[in-house]
Design an enzyme around this catalytic site. Structure first.
Site, PDB file in Angstrom:
ATOM      1  N   CYS A 286      36.665  40.095  41.913  1.00  0.00           N
ATOM      2  CA  CYS A 286      35.340  40.307  42.193  1.00  0.00           C
ATOM      3  C   CYS A 286      34.476  38.891  42.474  1.00  0.00           C
ATOM      4  CB  CYS A 286      35.126  40.629  41.258  1.00  0.00           C
ATOM      5  SG  CYS A 286      33.587  42.351  41.135  1.00  0.00           S
TER       6      CYS A 286
ATOM      7  N   GLU B 123      42.917  45.047  37.998  1.00  0.00           N
ATOM      8  CA  GLU B 123      42.958  45.677  36.261  1.00  0.00           C
ATOM      9  C   GLU B 123      42.689  47.006  36.283  1.00  0.00           C
ATOM     10  OE1 GLU B 123      39.234  43.439  36.176  1.00  0.00           O
ATOM     11  OE2 GLU B 123      40.665  43.869  37.708  1.00  0.00           O
TER      12      GLU B 123
ATOM     13  N   HIS C 215      38.759  45.661  41.786  1.00  0.00           N
ATOM     14  CA  HIS C 215      39.306  45.410  40.529  1.00  0.00           C
ATOM     15  C   HIS C 215      40.775  45.409  40.207  1.00  0.00           C
ATOM     16  CE1 HIS C 215      35.282  43.251  38.135  1.00  0.00           C
ATOM     17  NE2 HIS C 215      35.431  43.830  39.053  1.00  0.00           N
TER      18      HIS C 215
END
Length: 199
Positions: free
Chosen positions: A79, A183, A181
């Site tokens: 990001c 994750e 992102h």
């Protein structure tokens, strides 16, 4: 498998979600800004949230700019961490000087009628044969939250469209970046993190 994985502690990023994502895959992760540990790492993450100006100030205050620039092993900016790998970030009236590993300037997105920030799931069209996207279906969905982006260029290994095309993933030497992102991106994100850690 990489044994020594480090998340660079920039002081302004929510590192726990990245750490948990790697730990769910069976990896042990160290969060640190200690020079020896950073330079001994096999793989590194540079997460970031907030503004480029604040993040670069944090990196300066922690003597991390030169350290990040010395890294020779694969590093993945996430990001804002990806945006910091570029030349500048055009926030407000003045451009913020960044780490200058990717030959691009980050700018406010021009999205036409689409709202900012660009927030939610979107597809990424990846460059063929790039190891970061190995075995991921074309146009896999990833989770985005951002208002600024890098344009598409020679450094782009994955692109996305929101109003107009932008770089969703970049690579310059051993420096990688993803605007989304991983994750928070379910199975596709976990696979991308696994690909990075197994490179």
């Amino acid at each position: 498998m990489s044994d020594n994985i480090v998340i660079i502690d920039t002081g302004c990023a929510n590192v726990s979600s990245v750490r948990f994502a790697a730990e769910r895959l069976g990896y042990t992760v160290t969060v640190t800004s200690e020079p020896e540990k950073v330079l001994q790492a096999d793989k590194l993450f540079l997460p970031g949230v907030g503004t480029a100006g604040e993040a670069m100030k944090n990196l300066r205050d922690r003597d991390l700019i030169e350290l990040v620039n010395k890294v020779e092993k694969p590093l993945l900016g996430i990001c804002l961490g990806m945006q910091l790998l570029g030349k500048t970030s055009q926030e407000g009236k003045e451009a913020v000087a960044c780490l200058n590993h990717v030959d691009a300037d980050t700018r406010l997105m021009e999205t036409g009628a689409q709202p900012l920030p660009h927030m939610g799931w979107n597809t990424v069209s990846a460059k063929e044969d790039d190891p970061l996207f190995k075995d991921l279906p074309e146009n896999s969905y990833f989770y985005f939250v951002h208002s600024y982006a890098m344009p598409v260029g020679d450094y782009t290994i994955g692109q996305c469209d929101y109003g107009q095309p932008f770089s969703a993933a970049v690579r310059s030497g051993n420096y990688f970046g993803v605007q989304f992102h991983p994750e928070r991106s379910g199975k596709a994100g976990a696979k991308l993190i696994k690909n990075f850690l197994e490179m």
